[in-house]
Motif scaffolding. Structure first.
Motif, PDB file in Angstrom:
ATOM      1  N   THR A 100     -63.423  -1.143  17.151  1.00 41.35           N
ATOM      2  CA  THR A 100     -64.160  -0.588  18.281  1.00 41.35           C
ATOM      3  C   THR A 100     -64.207  -1.583  19.440  1.00 41.35           C
ATOM      4  O   THR A 100     -64.331  -2.790  19.247  1.00 41.35           O
ATOM      5  N   LYS A 101     -64.128  -1.029  20.642  1.00 38.12           N
ATOM      6  CA  LYS A 101     -64.254  -1.831  21.864  1.00 38.12           C
ATOM      7  C   LYS A 101     -65.624  -1.679  22.508  1.00 38.12           C
ATOM      8  O   LYS A 101     -65.983  -2.474  23.380  1.00 38.12           O
ATOM      9  N   SER A 102     -66.370  -0.676  22.110  1.00 37.90           N
ATOM     10  CA  SER A 102     -67.700  -0.478  22.685  1.00 37.90           C
ATOM     11  C   SER A 102     -68.700  -1.441  22.045  1.00 37.90           C
ATOM     12  O   SER A 102     -68.443  -2.022  20.986  1.00 37.90           O
ATOM     13  N   LEU A 103     -69.839  -1.601  22.694  1.00 36.88           N
ATOM     14  CA  LEU A 103     -70.856  -2.543  22.249  1.00 36.88           C
ATOM     15  C   LEU A 103     -71.991  -1.795  21.559  1.00 36.88           C
ATOM     16  O   LEU A 103     -72.434  -0.748  22.032  1.00 36.88           O
ATOM     17  N   SER A 104     -72.458  -2.334  20.475  1.00 32.99           N
ATOM     18  CA  SER A 104     -73.636  -1.796  19.813  1.00 32.99           C
ATOM     19  C   SER A 104     -74.879  -2.482  20.368  1.00 32.99           C
ATOM     20  O   SER A 104     -74.800  -3.411  21.180  1.00 32.99           O
ATOM     21  N   PHE A 105     -76.048  -2.045  19.893  1.00 31.32           N
ATOM     22  CA  PHE A 105     -77.291  -2.661  20.362  1.00 31.32           C
ATOM     23  C   PHE A 105     -77.357  -4.131  19.956  1.00 31.32           C
ATOM     24  O   PHE A 105     -78.078  -4.922  20.584  1.00 31.32           O
ATOM     25  N   VAL A 106     -76.610  -4.526  18.910  1.00 32.79           N
ATOM     26  CA  VAL A 106     -76.631  -5.917  18.462  1.00 32.79           C
ATOM     27  C   VAL A 106     -76.119  -6.837  19.556  1.00 32.79           C
ATOM     28  O   VAL A 106     -76.732  -7.866  19.876  1.00 32.79           O
ATOM     29  N   GLN A 107     -74.996  -6.477  20.184  1.00 33.07           N
ATOM     30  CA  GLN A 107     -74.464  -7.296  21.271  1.00 33.07           C
ATOM     31  C   GLN A 107     -75.303  -7.174  22.540  1.00 33.07           C
ATOM     32  O   GLN A 107     -75.507  -8.161  23.257  1.00 33.07           O
ATOM     33  N   LYS A 108     -75.825  -5.988  22.816  1.00 31.26           N
ATOM     34  CA  LYS A 108     -76.645  -5.808  24.024  1.00 31.26           C
ATOM     35  C   LYS A 108     -77.915  -6.648  23.950  1.00 31.26           C
ATOM     36  O   LYS A 108     -78.257  -7.375  24.898  1.00 31.26           O
ATOM     37  N   ASP A 109     -78.628  -6.545  22.831  1.00 25.58           N
ATOM     38  CA  ASP A 109     -79.864  -7.313  22.689  1.00 25.58           C
ATOM     39  C   ASP A 109     -79.583  -8.808  22.653  1.00 25.58           C
ATOM     40  O   ASP A 109     -80.367  -9.611  23.193  1.00 25.58           O
ATOM     41  N   ALA A 110     -78.492  -9.207  22.014  1.00 22.51           N
ATOM     42  CA  ALA A 110     -78.168 -10.635  21.942  1.00 22.51           C
ATOM     43  C   ALA A 110     -77.896 -11.204  23.334  1.00 22.51           C
ATOM     44  O   ALA A 110     -78.306 -12.329  23.645  1.00 22.51           O
ATOM     45  N   ALA A 111     -77.204 -10.437  24.190  1.00 19.24           N
ATOM     46  CA  ALA A 111     -76.917 -10.912  25.544  1.00 19.24           C
ATOM     47  C   ALA A 111     -78.203 -11.133  26.328  1.00 19.24           C
ATOM     48  O   ALA A 111     -78.357 -12.149  27.027  1.00 19.24           O
ATOM     49  N   HIS A 112     -79.147 -10.201  26.242  1.00 21.20           N
ATOM     50  CA  HIS A 112     -80.428 -10.362  26.927  1.00 21.20           C
ATOM     51  C   HIS A 112     -81.257 -11.475  26.302  1.00 21.20           C
ATOM     52  O   HIS A 112     -81.844 -12.304  27.013  1.00 21.20           O
ATOM     53  N   ARG A 113     -81.305 -11.506  24.982  1.00 25.66           N
ATOM     54  CA  ARG A 113     -82.158 -12.479  24.290  1.00 25.66           C
ATOM     55  C   ARG A 113     -81.656 -13.906  24.508  1.00 25.66           C
ATOM     56  O   ARG A 113     -82.463 -14.840  24.624  1.00 25.66           O
ATOM     57  N   ASN A 114     -80.348 -14.093  24.583  1.00 29.82           N
ATOM     58  CA  ASN A 114     -79.811 -15.441  24.751  1.00 29.82           C
ATOM     59  C   ASN A 114     -80.233 -16.050  26.081  1.00 29.82           C
ATOM     60  O   ASN A 114     -80.549 -17.242  26.156  1.00 29.82           O
ATOM     61  N   VAL A 115     -80.209 -15.259  27.139  1.00 23.50           N
ATOM     62  CA  VAL A 115     -80.646 -15.772  28.444  1.00 23.50           C
ATOM     63  C   VAL A 115     -82.129 -16.110  28.395  1.00 23.50           C
ATOM     64  O   VAL A 115     -82.571 -17.154  28.919  1.00 23.50           O
ATOM     65  N   LEU A 116     -82.919 -15.255  27.760  1.00 25.51           N
ATOM     66  CA  LEU A 116     -84.349 -15.526  27.648  1.00 25.51           C
ATOM     67  C   LEU A 116     -84.618 -16.784  26.826  1.00 25.51           C
ATOM     68  O   LEU A 116     -85.444 -17.627  27.216  1.00 25.51           O
ATOM     69  N   LEU A 117     -83.939 -16.935  25.706  1.00 25.51           N
ATOM     70  CA  LEU A 117     -84.177 -18.091  24.848  1.00 25.51           C
ATOM     71  C   LEU A 117     -83.776 -19.386  25.535  1.00 25.51           C
ATOM     72  O   LEU A 117     -84.481 -20.405  25.429  1.00 25.51           O
ATOM     73  N   THR A 118     -82.654 -19.379  26.242  1.00 24.72           N
ATOM     74  CA  THR A 118     -82.218 -20.594  26.933  1.00 24.72           C
ATOM     75  C   THR A 118     -83.208 -20.987  28.016  1.00 24.72           C
ATOM     76  O   THR A 118     -83.608 -22.156  28.123  1.00 24.72           O
ATOM     77  N   THR A 119     -83.629 -20.014  28.834  1.00 28.62           N
ATOM     78  CA  THR A 119     -84.568 -20.312  29.918  1.00 28.62           C
ATOM     79  C   THR A 119     -85.935 -20.691  29.371  1.00 28.62           C
ATOM     80  O   THR A 119     -86.577 -21.629  29.872  1.00 28.62           O
ATOM     81  N   LEU A 120     -86.405 -19.987  28.346  1.00 28.62           N
ATOM     82  CA  LEU A 120     -87.707 -20.295  27.766  1.00 28.62           C
ATOM     83  C   LEU A 120     -87.701 -21.665  27.104  1.00 28.62           C
ATOM     84  O   LEU A 120     -88.684 -22.419  27.197  1.00 28.62           O
ATOM     85  N   ASN A 121     -86.607 -22.019  26.443  1.00 31.45           N
ATOM     86  CA  ASN A 121     -86.519 -23.341  25.829  1.00 31.45           C
ATOM     87  C   ASN A 121     -86.574 -24.435  26.882  1.00 31.45           C
ATOM     88  O   ASN A 121     -87.231 -25.473  26.690  1.00 31.45           O
ATOM     89  N   TYR A 122     -85.919 -24.216  28.014  1.00 37.94           N
ATOM     90  CA  TYR A 122     -85.971 -25.190  29.107  1.00 37.94           C
ATOM     91  C   TYR A 122     -87.381 -25.300  29.673  1.00 37.94           C
ATOM     92  O   TYR A 122     -87.871 -26.404  29.958  1.00 37.94           O
ATOM     93  N   THR A 123     -88.065 -24.178  29.838  1.00 40.30           N
ATOM     94  CA  THR A 123     -89.423 -24.198  30.384  1.00 40.30           C
ATOM     95  C   THR A 123     -90.371 -24.955  29.462  1.00 40.30           C
ATOM     96  O   THR A 123     -91.167 -25.789  29.909  1.00 40.30           O
ATOM     97  N   ILE A 124     -90.304 -24.687  28.159  1.00 40.63           N
ATOM     98  CA  ILE A 124     -91.225 -25.341  27.215  1.00 40.63           C
ATOM     99  C   ILE A 124     -90.941 -26.839  27.135  1.00 40.63           C
ATOM    100  O   ILE A 124     -91.869 -27.664  27.191  1.00 40.63           O
TER     101      ILE A 124
END
Length: 677
Positions: free
Chosen positions: A529-553
């Protein structure tokens, strides 16, 4: 033990009452802040403006309430991951709803999010919140899905080999599961968002089967296109279903390597196959399966840290031969697959750019390929052992040449250098007029780096890979580059880890597990499959949040440590900085708690708003501490000399006098009597 004076006893008795009143007052104040920020979000969705200046006076007074300035408050933040397991089938015990959560909670506790790059342990923790619905609630789904699979197997021809698996389209069961998911979530509304894991037992079937993404059973059994049949599927919405009655399947490296899924009854995916198991053994396998899905799909490790950038650009540079071959390389299809994933946050822009250049007109391209070409040997047994030399491209050396010659590549490809985009990921696609296979690092069609993606194909259309699935070697269609490029772009732009790779703190290395590499994923050799499941969608959003939140803390903790080294909160007492510091600290911690709360509700857009809004408070705290530290003055405080230690000196004198007296009289004191005869 000393007793407090009588007048302090009433104060000590009132202290617990006063402490208990502080959270209530703080909660009331924060409810007002919550309403204020909720009203400010639609006006400024990207949180580009500081909300502190527009806070009402009443909210500022509430924020000025003194609270402990402790870094442990930040390190104790934990995001909950709500997971609902729905058991559909007759093989599951009636006590599963009570026993399964206890088994899972005993095996997993709160742990940190992980990253494959340093630092491997991020500041935020995650906790699994599990709820299990017994087989009674999902009996209708199991019967409908079992009847649909049975009807398909009855109407399709049996495979040529008696031990081969019959193929069933994923869509046959996925449509029914998606219908059940929508009915359950619509009944609950937005009050309880969660990820749903369906464990299916569809009852006895005419013959062994597994699922394929092929549109028909003829395509699934074609000898020229080996397809890996699997029992797992992740939907575009937040649900995963696992058919425990499918298979048993086995896939992984064909000759040697890690991550193989063996054939047999000992893997949790084959828990309903083989000998009957006890209730405890069955529940243990189900708990293991849920935990594996949780760690691999719901809280996967970051591939690379990914910071928030306002504008993103994916730049395709197609380096082709004399004639373009569009088969297997449709850039518009790649763009559409990524856009359908809805990966950017609100306020982010994502654009695609395509540049083409002839290989014969690009001297630096020829140099890069020639510089990166290496050879390796392998032995094959024909009539006797034969040594064969194969060529491949060293991706790291190719990346180094392209990085060093970026200006020349831009000139040849007609790329204009500008600062319009905050983050640009170039995708170099080498489409070579070469008859032999030329993979990257001996195995890959595309390789992702932090700053670029490199993909290569030649005129060779297919090859036998080093992987096998259900007893057959996997055939790689080397002309099809769309899916490898999509997976590589996800890694470079959003830090999404491939489904089969994860960081293990126990091994201090990246481990390989192909359990979840079939079905709906753009990664790995076993899916199409070439389409994205919710696993890749959520991971893309969560990764940006985790990186920025880790820097803030971590930045906030550094500020607190710097402030402690300069004298603590006392340095902020001048010029009324202390009140603003307390206000900013309370507002910062409140916003970070709202970030974690939104992540626990799977509302990543709202979490990003609060996180970007907290950047203003972090900057203000840093400014206050910096200004206060610059105004520190060195001072010399004089103090009285301590009194002369007469007692200790006198004791020392007595001891010395006694020692000399004993020494002088030693002959008389220690004289031995002579023996007389």
């Amino acid at each position: 033990m000393a007793r407090p004076p009588p007048q302090t006893l009433p104060l000590l008795l009132l202290l617990p009452i006063l402490v208990s009143l502080v959270p209530a007052a703080t909660a009331a104040a924060f409810s007002g802040i919550d309403a204020f920020l909720a009203a400010a979000a639609p006006r400024d969705p990207s949180a580009s403006n500081d909300t502190f200046g527009s806070l009402p006076a009443g909210l500022r007074r509430a924020l000025a309430a003194p609270t402990p300035i402790l870094s442990s408050r930040l390190l104790s933040l934990s995001a909950g991951v709500p997971v609902h397991v729905r058991l559909a089938g007759n093989s599951f015990p009636a006590t599963s709803g009570r026993s399964l959560p206890s088994l899972v909670s005993a095996a997993v506790s709160s742990s940190r999010f992980l990253s494959s790059r340093r630092p491997h342990l991020l500041a935020l923790s995650h906790t699994l919140h599990l709820d299990v619905a017994g087989p009674v609630a999902t009996g209708k789904l199991a019967s409908r899905a079992g009847a649909a699979v049975r009807a398909h197997l009855d109407n399709s021809p049996a495979p040529f080999h008696s031990n081969a698996l019959s193929s069933v389209p994923y869509s046959l069961v996925d449509d029914l599961v998606a219908e059940d998911y929508r009915s359950v979530t619509s009944a609950l509304g937005d009050s309880a968002p969660a990820v749903y894991i369906y464990l299916l037992d569809l009852g006895p079937q005419p013959r062994p089967y597994a699922y394929t993404a092929a549109s028909s059973s003829v395509d699934a059994s074609s000898p020229g296109f080996s397809r890996c049949l699997g029992p797992v599927w992740a939907g575009k919405d937040r649900y995963i279903w696992i058919d425990l009655g499918a298979g048993p399947v086995n896939y992984g490296p064909a000759l040697s390597g890690d991550g193989v899924l063996p054939r047999g009854e000992f893997h949790p995916l084959a828990t309903l196959h083989g000998r009957p198991k006890s209730e405890k053994a069955l529940l243990a396998d189900l708990a293991s399966l849920v935990l594996s899905a949780y760690k691999s799909l719901l809280v996967p490790s970051l591939r690379i840290p990914v910071h928030y950038e306002s504008s993103l650009l994916i730049r395709f540079v197609h380096i082709h031969g004399n004639e373009k071959d569009p088969a297997g390389l449709d850039f518009s299809s790649i763009e559409q697959s990524i856009r359908d994933g809805d990966l950017p946050f609100n306020g982010q822009s994502l654009k695609f750019d395509l540049h083409t250049v002839k290989y014969s007109e690009c001297p630096i391209c020829s140099f890069a390929i020639a510089r990166s070409t290496n050879s390796f040997t392998s032995r094959f047994l024909f009539e006797n052992y034969t040594l064969i030399v194969n060529e491949y491209l060293d991706s790291k050396r190719l990346r180094q040449v392209l990085s060093d010659s970026a200006d020349e590549m831009h000139r040849v490809a007609g790329v204009r250098d500008n600062d319009e985009y905050d983050k640009v990921v170039p995708v170099y696609v080498f489409d070579l007029d070469y008859d032999k296979l030329l993979p990257l690092d001996r195995y890959h069609q595309a390789v992702a780096f932090g700053d670029m993606v490199i993909a290569v194909r030649t005129r060779s259309s297919q090859t036998v890979s080093d992987y096998s699935c259900n007893g057959r070697h996997m055939i790689t269609m080397t002309k099809n580059l769309e899916r490898p490029i999509i997976g590589s772009v996800l890694q470079s732009m959003w830090g999404v880890s491939p489904t089969h790779l994860s960081w293990s703190p126990e091994h201090n290395a990246t481990v390989v597990d192909y359990t979840w590499s079939t079905g709906h994923t753009p990664f790995g050799p076993f899916s199409e499959t070439k389409s994205l499941s919710f696993v890749q969608k959520d991971a893309a959003h969560r990764n940006v949040l985790l990186t920025t939140l880790n820097y803030t803390i971590t930045s906030t903790i550094d500020i607190l440590e710097s402030m402690a080294a300069h004298g603590g909160e006392t340095i902020l007492l001048r010029k009324k900085r202390h009140v603003e510091f307390i206000q900013r600290w309370n507002l910062l911690t409140y916003k970070l708690e709202k970030v974690v709360s939104a992540m626990s509700r799977l509302d990543y857009q709202k979490a990003m708003y609060f996180l970007r809004s907290s950047d203003h408070d972090l900057y203000a705290i840093h400014t206050l501490v910096y200004q206060a530290s610059q105004e520190l003055e060195a001072s010399l405080v004089c103090f009285k000399d301590p009194p002369f230690p007469w007692v200790s000196v006198s004791m020392s004198g007595v001891f010395v006098f006694g020692f000399f007296y004993v020494y002088s009289k030693r002959d008389k004191l220690f004289r031995s009597k002579r023996k007389q005869f």
